[in-house]
Design an enzyme around this catalytic site. Structure first.
Site, PDB file in Angstrom:
ATOM      1  N   ASP A 128       1.008  -1.567   0.198  1.00 49.35           N
ATOM      2  CA  ASP A 128      -0.308   0.492   0.114  1.00 49.35           C
ATOM      3  C   ASP A 128       0.962   1.153  -0.342  1.00 49.35           C
ATOM      4  O   ASP A 128       0.393   2.012   1.018  1.00 49.35           O
ATOM      5  CB  ASP A 128      -1.024  -0.330   0.853  1.00 49.35           C
ATOM      6  CG  ASP A 128      -2.064   0.993   0.798  1.00 49.35           C
ATOM      7  OD1 ASP A 128      -2.301   1.447  -0.305  1.00 49.35           O
ATOM      8  OD2 ASP A 128      -2.126   1.698   2.171  1.00 49.35           O
ATOM      9  N   ASP A 169       2.326   2.679   8.292  1.00 52.46           N
ATOM     10  CA  ASP A 169       1.628   1.966   7.539  1.00 52.46           C
ATOM     11  C   ASP A 169       1.222   0.879   6.442  1.00 52.46           C
ATOM     12  O   ASP A 169       1.287   0.209   5.672  1.00 52.46           O
ATOM     13  CB  ASP A 169       0.293   2.647   6.712  1.00 52.46           C
ATOM     14  CG  ASP A 169      -0.649   2.822   6.770  1.00 52.46           C
ATOM     15  OD1 ASP A 169      -1.725   1.113   7.662  1.00 52.46           O
ATOM     16  OD2 ASP A 169      -1.418   2.844   5.842  1.00 52.46           O
TER      17      ASP A 169
END
Ligand SMILES: Nc1ncnc2c1ncn2[C@@H]1O[C@H](COP(=O)(O)OP(=O)(O)OP(=O)(O)O)[C@@H](O)[C@H]1O
Ligand SMILES: [Mg+2]
Length: 307
Positions: free
Chosen positions: A241, A258
């Site tokens: 991501d 993240d």
């Protein structure tokens, strides 16, 4: 900011005095009661936004890897203070937390800022991660698998905890491999505590998407992003991501964040797709900022690290 955490000298001597009075009392009670008394005195000082450190509540494997940076507060007497929300996300909220311990005797006080990423249970999410991410991932016990399948309250808790644990696991692996990621301090259920990446002025470092570096810094950032992606690829992984929203710009350095969905490039049937998408997102941002980056070249370069 730490004024409500650090007790003043007078509060200390006040506490000491009361303790002295208590222990010199003729009708000396059971030492166990004395302990309870002391405990309550201290407990009363916790504000509504405070808790005792959770450092020792978790097992060893849920605490950060060695060599542990010396800013990590490991004292049992430390207090965590909530300093506010950094960002609400689709599946998790990130809060700023201070973990601090007072100076006592010869021990100097110590305090550090942490980012607390708290995963939400499924019904509180606005977005469901694609099952492509979880293919091949197993739960650790059959009670959890059944709960997940049935979507019981326990099951929803397990799902949120699994994402926290997945990100924890990725951060530990990558930090040890030298990838620029925040140091993982500890994981406790759905809460992940990690190094707070600051802007040098007390605030959070901006996302890459928000900065406009000059040519020299842009080149440096790209080299760091590519090196980080290479390290990941050497470990057989893609971020999954990666985008200018999941990279923080801390002065001259970048930090990737993240990471709950890191992808096994070879083991995941969509591994290559995810890697290419990461390359595309980063190459597009650098190219738009004025540094021509060819996503296919970047992709090919990373593949040579995997095989
Ligand atoms: N270690 C950290 N230090 C400083 N800021 C952080 C840290 N971790 C997260 N943040 C801030 O919180 C934001 C959200 O974090 P993250 O991307 O990990 O969560 P998310 O739930 O996936 O959010 P989103 O849905 O926006 O992608 C980041 O963009 C960043 O601004
Ligand atoms: Mg994010």
């Amino acid at each position: 900011m730490s004024s409500d955490v650090f007790r003043t000298e007078s509060e200390f001597s006040d506490l000491d005095a009361r303790w002295g009075e208590f222990t010199s009392d003729e009708s000396q009670p059971d030492p166990a009661d004395a302990f309870v008394f002391q405990f309550h005195q201290v407990d009363e000082e916790l504000g509504p936004d405070q808790r005792w450190t959770t450092w020792l509540d978790v097992e060893r494997g849920s605490r950060g890897p060695d060599p542990r940076p010396d800013w990590v507060v490991t004292e049992q007497a430390a207090i965590d203070t909530e300093l506010g929300i950094l960002k609400t996300g689709k599946e998790a909220d990130v809060f700023l937390l201070e973990r601090a311990v007072d100076a006592i005797g010869d021990n100097p006080g110590k305090s550090s800022l942490l980012a607390a990423k708290r995963y939400r249970t499924e019904e509180h999410r606005t977005f469901h991660r694609s099952t492509a991410y979880v293919e091949g991932r197993r739960t650790r016990n059959s009670r959890d698998s059944r709960a997940l399948a049935k979507k019981t309250a326990h099951g929803r808790g397990v799902a949120a905890g699994q994402w926290a644990y997945a990100e924890w696991d990725a951060l530990c692996r990558l930090w040890k491999a030298g990838v620029p990621v925040p140091y993982p301090v500890q994981v406790d259920g759905t809460e992940l505590l990690m190094e707070f990446i600051d802007d040098g002025e007390g605030g959070a470092a901006p996302r890459l998407a928000q900065v406009r570096p000059d040519k020299r810094l842009l080149d440096q950032y790209f080299e760091q992003v590519r090196d980080g992606m290479r390290e990941l690829a050497r470990a057989g992984l893609a971020h999954g991501d990666l985008s200018p929203y999941n990279v923080l710009a801390q002065g001259e350095r970048i930090v990737m964040i993240d990471l709950p969905q890191v992808i096994d490039i070879v083991g995941n049937p969509k591994g290559m797709e995810f890697l290419l998408r990461d390359c595309h997102n980063m190459a597009t941002w650098f190219t738009n900022r004025g540094l021509e980056v060819d996503e296919q070249e970047l992709f090919a370069d990373l593949l040579t690290m995997v095989f």
